[in-house]
Scaffold this motif. Structure first.
Motif, PDB file in Angstrom:
ATOM      1  N   LEU A 208       0.829  -1.200   0.000  1.00  0.00           N
ATOM      2  CA  LEU A 208       0.000   0.000   0.000  1.00  0.00           C
ATOM      3  C   LEU A 208       0.869   1.258   0.000  1.00  0.00           C
ATOM      4  CD1 LEU A 208      -2.887   1.189   0.176  1.00  0.00           C
ATOM      5  CD2 LEU A 208      -2.631   1.112   2.675  1.00  0.00           C
ATOM      6  N   GLY A 209       2.025   1.175   0.645  1.00  0.00           N
ATOM      7  CA  GLY A 209       2.922   2.317   0.685  1.00  0.00           C
ATOM      8  C   GLY A 209       3.479   2.713  -0.670  1.00  0.00           C
ATOM      9  N   GLN A 210       3.308   1.855  -1.669  1.00  0.00           N
ATOM     10  CA  GLN A 210       3.821   2.148  -3.003  1.00  0.00           C
ATOM     11  C   GLN A 210       2.788   2.811  -3.911  1.00  0.00           C
ATOM     12  OE1 GLN A 210       5.878  -1.245  -4.818  1.00  0.00           O
ATOM     13  NE2 GLN A 210       6.041  -2.210  -2.796  1.00  0.00           N
ATOM     14  N   VAL A 211       1.559   2.979  -3.414  1.00  0.00           N
ATOM     15  CA  VAL A 211       0.500   3.517  -4.266  1.00  0.00           C
ATOM     16  C   VAL A 211      -0.147   4.724  -3.591  1.00  0.00           C
ATOM     17  CG1 VAL A 211       0.057   1.222  -5.210  1.00  0.00           C
ATOM     18  CG2 VAL A 211      -1.336   2.050  -3.320  1.00  0.00           C
ATOM     19  N   ALA A 212      -0.785   5.552  -4.402  1.00  0.00           N
ATOM     20  CA  ALA A 212      -1.446   6.740  -3.882  1.00  0.00           C
ATOM     21  C   ALA A 212      -2.705   6.354  -3.111  1.00  0.00           C
ATOM     22  CB  ALA A 212      -1.800   7.679  -5.040  1.00  0.00           C
ATOM     23  N   HIS A 213      -2.813   6.824  -1.865  1.00  0.00           N
ATOM     24  CA  HIS A 213      -3.995   6.582  -1.048  1.00  0.00           C
ATOM     25  C   HIS A 213      -4.067   7.686   0.000  1.00  0.00           C
ATOM     26  CE1 HIS A 213      -0.766   4.820   1.371  1.00  0.00           C
ATOM     27  NE2 HIS A 213      -1.552   4.938   2.422  1.00  0.00           N
ATOM     28  N   ARG A 214      -5.173   7.729   0.722  1.00  0.00           N
ATOM     29  CA  ARG A 214      -5.359   8.732   1.771  1.00  0.00           C
ATOM     30  C   ARG A 214      -6.196   8.126   2.885  1.00  0.00           C
ATOM     31  NH1 ARG A 214     -10.577  10.477   1.333  1.00  0.00           N
ATOM     32  NH2 ARG A 214     -11.588  10.296  -0.721  1.00  0.00           N
ATOM     33  N   PRO A 215      -6.153   8.708   4.076  1.00  0.00           N
ATOM     34  CA  PRO A 215      -6.984   8.208   5.177  1.00  0.00           C
ATOM     35  C   PRO A 215      -8.469   8.337   4.840  1.00  0.00           C
ATOM     36  CG  PRO A 215      -5.258   9.650   6.009  1.00  0.00           C
ATOM     37  CD  PRO A 215      -5.245   9.785   4.511  1.00  0.00           C
ATOM     38  N   ALA A 216      -9.238   7.400   5.306  1.00  0.00           N
ATOM     39  CA  ALA A 216     -10.678   7.422   5.049  1.00  0.00           C
ATOM     40  C   ALA A 216     -11.386   8.367   6.011  1.00  0.00           C
ATOM     41  CB  ALA A 216     -11.256   6.021   5.186  1.00  0.00           C
ATOM     42  N   GLN A 217     -12.319   9.151   5.496  1.00  0.00           N
ATOM     43  CA  GLN A 217     -13.192   9.964   6.334  1.00  0.00           C
ATOM     44  C   GLN A 217     -14.258   9.060   6.963  1.00  0.00           C
ATOM     45  OE1 GLN A 217     -12.639  13.251   6.851  1.00  0.00           O
ATOM     46  NE2 GLN A 217     -10.814  13.059   5.538  1.00  0.00           N
ATOM     47  N   GLN A 218     -14.787   9.494   8.092  1.00  0.00           N
ATOM     48  CA  GLN A 218     -15.813   8.704   8.765  1.00  0.00           C
ATOM     49  C   GLN A 218     -17.010   8.453   7.851  1.00  0.00           C
ATOM     50  OE1 GLN A 218     -15.809   7.263  11.961  1.00  0.00           O
ATOM     51  NE2 GLN A 218     -17.598   6.254  11.056  1.00  0.00           N
ATOM     52  N   SER A 219     -17.394   9.450   7.062  1.00  0.00           N
ATOM     53  CA  SER A 219     -18.549   9.294   6.165  1.00  0.00           C
ATOM     54  C   SER A 219     -18.277   8.242   5.094  1.00  0.00           C
ATOM     55  CB  SER A 219     -18.886  10.632   5.508  1.00  0.00           C
ATOM     56  OG  SER A 219     -17.772  11.120   4.755  1.00  0.00           O
ATOM     57  N   GLU A 220     -17.039   8.184   4.625  1.00  0.00           N
ATOM     58  CA  GLU A 220     -16.686   7.197   3.597  1.00  0.00           C
ATOM     59  C   GLU A 220     -16.698   5.791   4.175  1.00  0.00           C
ATOM     60  OE1 GLU A 220     -13.742   9.921   0.806  1.00  0.00           O
ATOM     61  OE2 GLU A 220     -12.971   9.072   2.679  1.00  0.00           O
ATOM     62  N   TRP A 221     -16.141   5.642   5.375  1.00  0.00           N
ATOM     63  CA  TRP A 221     -16.140   4.326   6.001  1.00  0.00           C
ATOM     64  C   TRP A 221     -17.572   3.888   6.333  1.00  0.00           C
ATOM     65  CZ3 TRP A 221     -13.479   0.170   6.295  1.00  0.00           C
ATOM     66  CH2 TRP A 221     -13.739  -0.773   7.279  1.00  0.00           C
ATOM     67  N   SER A 222     -18.387   4.820   6.809  1.00  0.00           N
ATOM     68  CA  SER A 222     -19.775   4.497   7.140  1.00  0.00           C
ATOM     69  C   SER A 222     -20.549   4.054   5.910  1.00  0.00           C
ATOM     70  CB  SER A 222     -20.457   5.703   7.785  1.00  0.00           C
ATOM     71  OG  SER A 222     -19.844   6.046   8.998  1.00  0.00           O
ATOM     72  N   GLN A 223     -20.296   4.717   4.779  1.00  0.00           N
ATOM     73  CA  GLN A 223     -20.961   4.331   3.544  1.00  0.00           C
ATOM     74  C   GLN A 223     -20.565   2.920   3.128  1.00  0.00           C
ATOM     75  OE1 GLN A 223     -23.356   5.492   1.931  1.00  0.00           O
ATOM     76  NE2 GLN A 223     -23.276   4.448  -0.052  1.00  0.00           N
ATOM     77  N   ALA A 224     -19.278   2.601   3.238  1.00  0.00           N
ATOM     78  CA  ALA A 224     -18.813   1.255   2.895  1.00  0.00           C
ATOM     79  C   ALA A 224     -19.451   0.214   3.811  1.00  0.00           C
ATOM     80  CB  ALA A 224     -17.289   1.194   2.993  1.00  0.00           C
ATOM     81  N   GLU A 225     -19.519   0.516   5.115  1.00  0.00           N
ATOM     82  CA  GLU A 225     -20.136  -0.410   6.062  1.00  0.00           C
ATOM     83  C   GLU A 225     -21.618  -0.611   5.762  1.00  0.00           C
ATOM     84  OE1 GLU A 225     -18.454  -1.784   9.473  1.00  0.00           O
ATOM     85  OE2 GLU A 225     -17.449  -2.000   7.526  1.00  0.00           O
ATOM     86  N   ALA A 226     -22.295   0.456   5.362  1.00  0.00           N
ATOM     87  CA  ALA A 226     -23.719   0.369   5.052  1.00  0.00           C
ATOM     88  C   ALA A 226     -23.964  -0.526   3.840  1.00  0.00           C
ATOM     89  CB  ALA A 226     -24.294   1.768   4.807  1.00  0.00           C
ATOM     90  N   LEU A 227     -23.096  -0.437   2.850  1.00  0.00           N
ATOM     91  CA  LEU A 227     -23.242  -1.277   1.655  1.00  0.00           C
ATOM     92  C   LEU A 227     -23.065  -2.749   1.993  1.00  0.00           C
ATOM     93  CD1 LEU A 227     -21.263   0.909  -0.916  1.00  0.00           C
ATOM     94  CD2 LEU A 227     -23.727   0.462  -0.940  1.00  0.00           C
ATOM     95  N   VAL A 228     -22.094  -3.053   2.842  1.00  0.00           N
ATOM     96  CA  VAL A 228     -21.865  -4.443   3.241  1.00  0.00           C
ATOM     97  C   VAL A 228     -23.046  -4.950   4.082  1.00  0.00           C
ATOM     98  CG1 VAL A 228     -20.361  -5.997   4.548  1.00  0.00           C
ATOM     99  CG2 VAL A 228     -19.362  -4.212   3.118  1.00  0.00           C
ATOM    100  N   ALA A 229     -23.555  -4.105   4.950  1.00  0.00           N
ATOM    101  CA  ALA A 229     -24.705  -4.489   5.770  1.00  0.00           C
ATOM    102  C   ALA A 229     -25.933  -4.766   4.907  1.00  0.00           C
ATOM    103  CB  ALA A 229     -25.009  -3.389   6.786  1.00  0.00           C
ATOM    104  N   GLN A 230     -26.095  -3.987   3.848  1.00  0.00           N
ATOM    105  CA  GLN A 230     -27.203  -4.227   2.930  1.00  0.00           C
ATOM    106  C   GLN A 230     -27.070  -5.577   2.260  1.00  0.00           C
ATOM    107  OE1 GLN A 230     -30.059  -2.879   2.249  1.00  0.00           O
ATOM    108  NE2 GLN A 230     -30.503  -4.266   0.528  1.00  0.00           N
ATOM    109  N   ALA A 231     -25.853  -5.953   1.893  1.00  0.00           N
ATOM    110  CA  ALA A 231     -25.626  -7.273   1.301  1.00  0.00           C
ATOM    111  C   ALA A 231     -25.988  -8.369   2.294  1.00  0.00           C
ATOM    112  CB  ALA A 231     -24.168  -7.406   0.855  1.00  0.00           C
TER     113      ALA A 231
END
Length: 385
Positions: A208-231
């Motif tokens: 991961l240290g070799q690629v461009a990334h940034r820390p996740a915002q709480q809203s982004e993580w919450s959205q990802a969790e909501a999608l998994v919960a829907q599944a």
């Protein structure tokens, strides 16, 4: 910010793919071929099933176009990662006669470093189950071990469930819990397309240290969790595992076995697509001149008559006996052998059965009308049916 989580843009995923290739990995992932999503070599993101999903029912699989450009917007296809770790055909050795002496060769091809892209939670659990089968006992399979030690696992949490999925019943999904190097959740909303990720190993963190990334915002993580919960809420099937082993042991003569046998073709499709089935047979071949001999191992199935052949004939001559062997091993005696169920709820056996036999339906039918009697008492140390 959500501590420990990161966001990878679509361009970052391409960088990740190329970083894996630069480290010598053979990158494998989902791609569209012959009307299905299968696992094969991936050179760039464009090789992924962009904008495709799948519709699955008992005995039915169809690709469909999505209304977006999701890279992983499908469930699972006919392939599992088993085919790379436990190959369908493997040369164990080849012997040549040279000047009256034998010279031995090992496998036909060198073993590559694999990177698996898009591994679902149920598939991670299946790999864990096979690790227990091939590596967990006193005798380890050297061929499996050599492949497994080098694998990089990029997991993809499911944001939709298929009609034949029941991973929540098996506690194996839809979110990856362990066994991965990196895990991602694909998010498409308001014109944005990104991946919320989690690091699962030092190897994953280093890559991961070799690629461009940034820390996740709480809203982004919450959205990802909501999608998994829907599944998780939209599973197409359910399987009650409470007391399952004992229920099957006490219904070995249930009339339902005859009913399912009347439909079953003994084709073995369920065992071929299953990510945990591991049965094989060993074959020897020689050339006509007697100068070469070869031993190979190939996938086999408990649905073939020859698989249970002993001196004088097969042990399981009827379709009823073969289906009972498969189901009771997967859901009962597997626990005695390996300490876990042999099913991860991926639903492949339901989808790819030509006549749509559904193991969750069979178990529910026996629970609804238990009437069989065991023809043996399972010993304390385990049993095989």
């Amino acid at each position: 910010m959500h501590k420990g989580q990161f966001v990878l843009e679509r361009s970052g995923l391409e960088q990740l793919l190329q970083a894996l290739k630069a480290e010598g990995y053979l990158t494998l992932g989902p791609t569209v071929r012959e009307g299905a999503i299968v696992y094969d070599e991936i050179e760039r993101l464009e090789d992924l099933p962009i904008g495709y999903t799948d519709h699955q029912e008992g005995g039915t699989y169809r690709l469909r176009r999505r209304s977006d450009e999701a890279l992983f917007g499908y469930n699972v296809g006919p392939h599992s990662w088993k085919r790379f770790l436990h190959p369908p055909l493997l040369r164990l050795f080849r012997a040549h006669r040279v000047n009256g002496k034998l010279e031995l060769e090992g496998e036909a091809q060198p073993i590559p470093k694999y990177a698996f892209l898009g591994v679902r939670a149920c598939e991670l659990r299946a790999i864990e189950v096979q690790d227990r089968v091939f590596l967990g006992g006193p005798y380890q399979d050297p061929h499996y071990k050599a492949r497994r030690e080098q694998v990089f696992l990029l997991a993809l949490n499911c944001t939709q469930a298929g009609n034949t999925c029941f991973c929540t019943s098996m506690n194996s999904g839809p979110k990856a819990q362990r066994g991965f190097d990196l895990a991602l959740t694909e998010v498409l909303e308001n014109g944005q397309h990104y991946f919320v990720g989690q690091v699962g190993s030092e190897r994953g963190a280093r890559l991961l240290g070799q690629v461009a990334h940034r820390p996740a915002q709480q809203s982004e993580w919450s959205q990802a969790e909501a999608l998994v919960a829907q599944a998780a809420r939209s599973m197409g099937r359910q399987l009650d595992t409470e007391g399952l082993k004992e229920m099957l042991y006490h219904n070995l003569e249930h009339p339902r076995w005859e009913e399912v046998a009347a439909r079953c073709l003994s084709c073995g499709n369920c065992t071929q697509v299953c990510p945990t089935c591991f049965c094989t047979s060993v074959e020897d071949h020689t050339d006509l001149a007697g100068q070469m001999a070869e031993r190979t191992r190939r996938w086999d199935s408990c649905f073939t008559a020859d698989f249970s052949y002993l001196h004088g004939g097969s042990v399981r001559v009827s379709t009823r006996a073969r289906y009972r062997q498969w189901l009771t091993h997967k859901l009962a005696t597997w626990q005695d052998q390996f300490g876990s169920l042999g099913c991860v709820g991926c639903g492949r056996c339901i989808t790819w059965c030509p006549v749509g036999i559904d193991l969750t339906e069979e178990v529910a039918a026996m629970r609804a009308s238990p009437s069989g009697q065991p023809w043996f008492t399972p010993p304390a140390g385990g049993a095989h049916v």
